[in-house]
Design an enzyme around this catalytic site. Structure first.
Site: not given
Length: 416
Positions: A138, A227
């Site tokens: 991530y 993101e």
């Protein structure tokens, strides 16, 4: 009472959060932006018709591809369409299957946990090559108030809800401050890649380059957040951004014309789009009491008072300090267009805003729209006596109050 106070506070916070309008773009547009900065992604092709999906699928060969509904909402894979199709993400083995899925997705509404029951229209699909990473990470770039600048947030536990990861294992989240002017150095980026556990030197170098380039996009394009979830490390040692979400600062629209040209208003609440044309700060909510207020603080306080008296606001609407009778009339039109609105509460404190302007706009709107719902008005401040006299002489059924609690109680009582 405590529960009521909490409810009121949550409504105000919801509206306040909603006011932070950040442009979002579709996944296929995000992929194009990443690629333009030399950031690797799985091969992807957008299609806006079933026929285009058929032709696009031919370019992926015998391995097939993944077809993804392009809707601005999370949870697409677990969602469902209003025509009965389950899931907004599917593996397809051949062009015929891609065409079939596209025909069911395009033009239908996808309903996910983020869209609400109404869902959002799917106008395009994206076909992407199938890449199965050996490990998922991530990565996000965003502004951090505590740091006072941009940071890169990363975790070796990607491909899942990062909030859950942070709650269960805070140590799994690595936050790296970024020098605003210079960005990440190669040494800093490599150090982060090693801490995350990228296996080979080649993968570490590729990951570091991606970190550096993500911040470059963030700064160049006035992003509020980037993101990547997941960032995948493939079995052959390469690194790819498998999925991306971008947010951009609306205040930068004047210098980011290319980015804001990507805006898809079909993904937004129509009443909010209409309000934005008139510089009205409007957020649609789920209640039945329409609110028209000047100033975000007073708007949130008004919502709190309504909730304290058992009411449920239908919207957050701040007409601002520079409203004119015309913009007030437009605000009124937006309120009464909502069939759920059973009463309207106007709460104005005239500082910069003149109460007589509000009164003129309300009277004109009430006459032209043949208003049927009860209208409760509280006007205080600049030109207050003149405004009250205008309302009195209008002959309309407008219920005036001076006391805020009394006005709110009546707005709740009449919303039946």
């Amino acid at each position: 009472m405590l529960a009521t106070l909490r409810k009121a506070g949550s409504l105000a916070r919801a509206a306040s959060a909603g006011q932070r309008r950040c442009l979002s773009i579709h996944e296929y547009q995000s992929v194009n932006l990443l690629n333009s900065y030399g950031i690797p992604t799985p091969k992807s092709i957008a299609a806006k018709t079933p026929e285009e999906a058929f032709e696009a699928a031919k370019q992926f060969g015998s391995t097939g591809c993944v077809i993804k509904a392009q809707v601005l909402a999370g949870g697409r894979g677990k969602g469902h369409f209003d025509n009965g199709l389950q899931g907004g993400v599917h593996v397809v083995q051949n062009p015929e299957q891609a065409k079939d899925y596209a025909s069911k997705m395009i033009g239908a509404k996808l309903i996910t946990k983020q869209t609400g029951a109404a869902g959002r229209i799917c106008n395009a699909v994206m076909l992407a090559e199938r890449r199965d990473p050996s490990h998922e990470y991530y990565v996000a770039v965003l502004n951090d108030r505590n740091v006072g600048g941009p940071v890169l947030v990363a975790s070796s536990q990607g491909g899942m809800n990062i909030e859950e990861v942070a709650a269960k294992d805070p140590n799994a989240i690595i936050t790296t401050p970024i020098d605003f002017e210079n960005g990440l150095s190669k040494a800093e980026a490599l150090g982060l890649a090693k801490r995350l556990g990228f296996k080979s030197e080649g993968a570490q170098s590729e990951a570091a380059d991606i970190f550096i380039r993500l911040y470059r996009i963030f700064k160049d394009k006035d992003a509020t957040q980037i993101e990547i979830n997941p960032m995948g490390e493939t079995s052959d040692g390469h690194v790819l951004c498998m999925d991306a979400k971008f947010g951009f600062d609306d205040n930068a629209e004047f210098r980011q014309k290319d980015i804001f040209a990507l805006r898809d208003i079909t993904q937004e609440e129509p009443s909010e789009v209409e309000a934005q044309k008139y510089n009205l700060n409007f957020i649609k909510l789920d209640g039945n009491i329409g609110c028209l207020v000047n100033g975000a603080g007073l708007a949130m306080a008004t919502m709190d008072v309504l909730a304290l008296h058992g009411g449920n606001p239908a919207n957050f609407l701040d007409v601002g300090g520079g409203a004119t009778p015309e913009t007030v009339k437009k605000a009124f039109e937006i309120l009464v267009a909502d069939p759920k609105v059973k009463s309207i509460f106007i709460n104005i404190f005239g500082g910069i805003m003149r109460c007589d302007y509000i009164a003129e706009g309300v009277i004109n709107a009430a006459k032209e729209l043949s208003l049927k719902v009860p209208l409760i008005v509280r006007l205080k401040g600049t030109k207050e006596p003149e405004a009250k006299e205008m309302i009195r002489q209008s002959g309309l059924k407008i219920i005036p109050f001076d006391d805020l609690d009394e006005a709110a109680q009546n707005a709740v009582k009449l919303a039946v």
